[in-house]
Design an enzyme around this catalytic site. Structure first.
Site, PDB file in Angstrom:
ATOM      1  N   ARG A 176      35.167  50.353  30.903  1.00  0.00           N
ATOM      2  CA  ARG A 176      35.778  50.432  29.582  1.00  0.00           C
ATOM      3  C   ARG A 176      35.303  51.712  28.887  1.00  0.00           C
ATOM      4  O   ARG A 176      34.233  52.237  29.181  1.00  0.00           O
ATOM      5  CB  ARG A 176      35.387  49.218  28.734  1.00  0.00           C
ATOM      6  CG  ARG A 176      35.743  47.868  29.359  1.00  0.00           C
ATOM      7  CD  ARG A 176      35.189  46.727  28.540  1.00  0.00           C
ATOM      8  NE  ARG A 176      35.529  45.414  29.099  1.00  0.00           N
ATOM      9  CZ  ARG A 176      34.771  44.753  29.973  1.00  0.00           C
ATOM     10  NH1 ARG A 176      33.621  45.283  30.382  1.00  0.00           N
ATOM     11  NH2 ARG A 176      35.147  43.571  30.432  1.00  0.00           N
ATOM     12  N   LYS A 200      30.292  43.822  28.178  1.00  0.00           N
ATOM     13  CA  LYS A 200      30.406  42.825  27.128  1.00  0.00           C
ATOM     14  C   LYS A 200      29.267  41.810  27.238  1.00  0.00           C
ATOM     15  O   LYS A 200      28.815  41.486  28.324  1.00  0.00           O
ATOM     16  CB  LYS A 200      31.758  42.108  27.222  1.00  0.00           C
ATOM     17  CG  LYS A 200      32.940  42.978  26.834  1.00  0.00           C
ATOM     18  CD  LYS A 200      34.221  42.182  26.826  1.00  0.00           C
ATOM     19  CE  LYS A 200      35.386  43.011  26.319  1.00  0.00           C
ATOM     20  NZ  LYS A 200      36.658  42.241  26.280  1.00  0.00           N
ATOM     21  N   HIS A 274      43.024  52.621  28.113  1.00  0.00           N
ATOM     22  CA  HIS A 274      42.743  51.499  29.015  1.00  0.00           C
ATOM     23  C   HIS A 274      43.547  51.589  30.308  1.00  0.00           C
ATOM     24  O   HIS A 274      43.248  50.888  31.280  1.00  0.00           O
ATOM     25  CB  HIS A 274      43.051  50.188  28.293  1.00  0.00           C
ATOM     26  CG  HIS A 274      42.082  49.084  28.601  1.00  0.00           C
ATOM     27  ND1 HIS A 274      40.722  49.195  28.386  1.00  0.00           N
ATOM     28  CD2 HIS A 274      42.269  47.835  29.115  1.00  0.00           C
ATOM     29  CE1 HIS A 274      40.122  48.061  28.742  1.00  0.00           C
ATOM     30  NE2 HIS A 274      41.034  47.236  29.200  1.00  0.00           N
ATOM     31  N   ARG A 277      41.558  52.109  33.426  1.00  0.00           N
ATOM     32  CA  ARG A 277      40.892  50.908  33.951  1.00  0.00           C
ATOM     33  C   ARG A 277      41.876  50.101  34.802  1.00  0.00           C
ATOM     34  O   ARG A 277      41.555  49.670  35.905  1.00  0.00           O
ATOM     35  CB  ARG A 277      40.367  50.073  32.785  1.00  0.00           C
ATOM     36  CG  ARG A 277      39.641  48.780  33.172  1.00  0.00           C
ATOM     37  CD  ARG A 277      38.970  48.218  31.919  1.00  0.00           C
ATOM     38  NE  ARG A 277      38.502  46.855  32.060  1.00  0.00           N
ATOM     39  CZ  ARG A 277      37.322  46.514  32.588  1.00  0.00           C
ATOM     40  NH1 ARG A 277      36.525  47.436  33.079  1.00  0.00           N
ATOM     41  NH2 ARG A 277      36.946  45.246  32.634  1.00  0.00           N
ATOM     42  N   HIS A 300      34.313  41.550  34.806  1.00  0.00           N
ATOM     43  CA  HIS A 300      35.040  40.386  34.294  1.00  0.00           C
ATOM     44  C   HIS A 300      34.197  39.128  34.472  1.00  0.00           C
ATOM     45  O   HIS A 300      33.648  38.893  35.549  1.00  0.00           O
ATOM     46  CB  HIS A 300      36.360  40.193  35.045  1.00  0.00           C
ATOM     47  CG  HIS A 300      37.414  41.194  34.685  1.00  0.00           C
ATOM     48  ND1 HIS A 300      38.485  41.485  35.502  1.00  0.00           N
ATOM     49  CD2 HIS A 300      37.572  41.957  33.572  1.00  0.00           C
ATOM     50  CE1 HIS A 300      39.242  42.395  34.920  1.00  0.00           C
ATOM     51  NE2 HIS A 300      38.715  42.694  33.750  1.00  0.00           N
ATOM     52  N   TYR A 309      45.674  41.785  38.581  1.00  0.00           N
ATOM     53  CA  TYR A 309      45.913  42.975  39.386  1.00  0.00           C
ATOM     54  C   TYR A 309      46.542  42.639  40.729  1.00  0.00           C
ATOM     55  O   TYR A 309      47.174  43.502  41.341  1.00  0.00           O
ATOM     56  CB  TYR A 309      44.611  43.766  39.565  1.00  0.00           C
ATOM     57  CG  TYR A 309      44.095  44.263  38.247  1.00  0.00           C
ATOM     58  CD1 TYR A 309      44.786  45.240  37.538  1.00  0.00           C
ATOM     59  CD2 TYR A 309      42.950  43.732  37.664  1.00  0.00           C
ATOM     60  CE1 TYR A 309      44.343  45.676  36.300  1.00  0.00           C
ATOM     61  CE2 TYR A 309      42.498  44.164  36.429  1.00  0.00           C
ATOM     62  CZ  TYR A 309      43.204  45.125  35.750  1.00  0.00           C
ATOM     63  OH  TYR A 309      42.762  45.548  34.522  1.00  0.00           O
TER      64      TYR A 309
END
Length: 328
Positions: A176, A200, A274, A277, A300, A309
């Site tokens: 990110r 995150k 983004h 990514r 993730h 994806y």
């Protein structure tokens, strides 16, 4: 330490009789903010959104005569969400508001501010499913070739050297933008071609990258980066990517550079930072990478997020088949 978001002033009340109500509610929101920051380690953006949502909801509850957290019911929650739904809020925003309510009232129950959690009965529509736009391998080759051609004309352009390193790194790792701007010089393991990324929830992961990205980083660190800080302070600047003032580059700076770069492409609707990514993940999937490995690379928490994806790749495969097979 995460940046402290500012509490919106939606709850500012003027009636003296409601001072106790005001103090109790504001104290609860402040404590909830600290919980998100220091215990859940949520990002500043998430904290700001959740605090804003809860402040807005409590203001709504007050206008409907609710003076205590214990008095709030599922009907109040549905009513508040309904006002946003009527205003044509996106499903993703509605889902986030519902998540804010669930998180706040679950916390309030644990803190014994309420005896029962009314949000347990809250059901909201799922987010819209979509396939992200991605760049083709030819698109990436075009962008990177264009950047190298520009560099030949201006080999000491610090902003260009930074942009090349940013693009190579984003495409190599799928990280990110916020993760990229958070990198330090010490984050890079040059010998093993890996880097430590803080994602995150303040979770750290080790991400591999390739030689082209390492070469671009070396050029930026040796030729571009030193141009943007006084020599005597260079040892105190830890950030890998900095701005012209010698401070850590912010996401807005990087996003603006990438937005201008993507405008060079005429045959794609892909836009936004983004996209790099999404592109990295899709090209890995098409190249045969294991989905679990891609999940770990992207950071993730849920495999379901990574599985989009597989749909992107299948969709592109179907398009290629339809255009290439004689009996498609």
């Amino acid at each position: 330490m995460p940046e402290q978001p500012q509490l919106p002033d939606t709850l500012v009340l003027t009636e003296p009789a409601e001072d106790a109500y005001h103090r109790a509610y504001v104290q609860a929101v402040r404590a909830f903010e600290r919980f998100l920051t220091y215990e859940k380690h949520r990002s500043p953006q998430t904290i700001r959104a959740y605090v804003s949502d809860i402040t807005s909801f409590l203001g709504y509850a007050k206008r409907h005569g609710v003076m205590e957290l214990e008095e709030i019911t599922i009907e109040h929650m549905r009513g508040w969400l309904g006002t946003h739904y009527a205003g044509n809020s996106a499903r993703s925003s509605m889902a986030r508001r519902a998540s804010s309510l669930r998180t706040f009232f679950s916390w309030a129950e644990e803190e014994q501010l309420i005896t029962q959690n009314p949000s347990l009965a809250l059901v909201t529509a799922a987010k819209n499913k979509y396939l992200p736009e991605v760049l083709s391998k030819q698109h990436m080759e075009t962008l990177l070739t264009s950047l190298q051609e520009q560099l030949q004309l201006a080999p000491r352009d610090a902003k260009l050297l930074r942009l090349i390193a940013v693009v190579e790194l984003l495409y190599a790792t799928g990280m990110r933008i916020s993760e990229l701007t958070g990198l330090n010089l010490s984050s890079i393991d040059r010998e093993n071609l890996t880097m430590r990324v803080i994602g995150k929830g303040n979770k750290e992961r080790v991400v591999p990258f390739g030689k082209p990205a390492m070469d671009a980083l070396n050029q930026w660190v040796m030729r571009g980066r030193p141009q943007w800080f006084p020599h005597e302070t260079s040892a105190t600047i830890e950030a890998l990517f900095i701005g012209p003032q010698g401070k850590r580059a912010n996401t807005r700076q990087i996003r603006e550079d990438l937005t201008r770069l993507l405008r060079q492409l005429d045959d794609t609707n892909a836009s936004g930072a983004h996209v790099f990514r999404h592109t990295a993940a899709t090209h890995l999937m098409e190249g045969g990478a294991d989905i679990r490995s891609i999940q770990e690379l992207l950071g993730h928490s849920s495999l379901a997020t990574t599985q989009i994806y597989t749909h992107v790749s299948i969709d592109r495969l179907a398009g290629t088949y339809a255009g290439a097979h004689p009996r498609a």
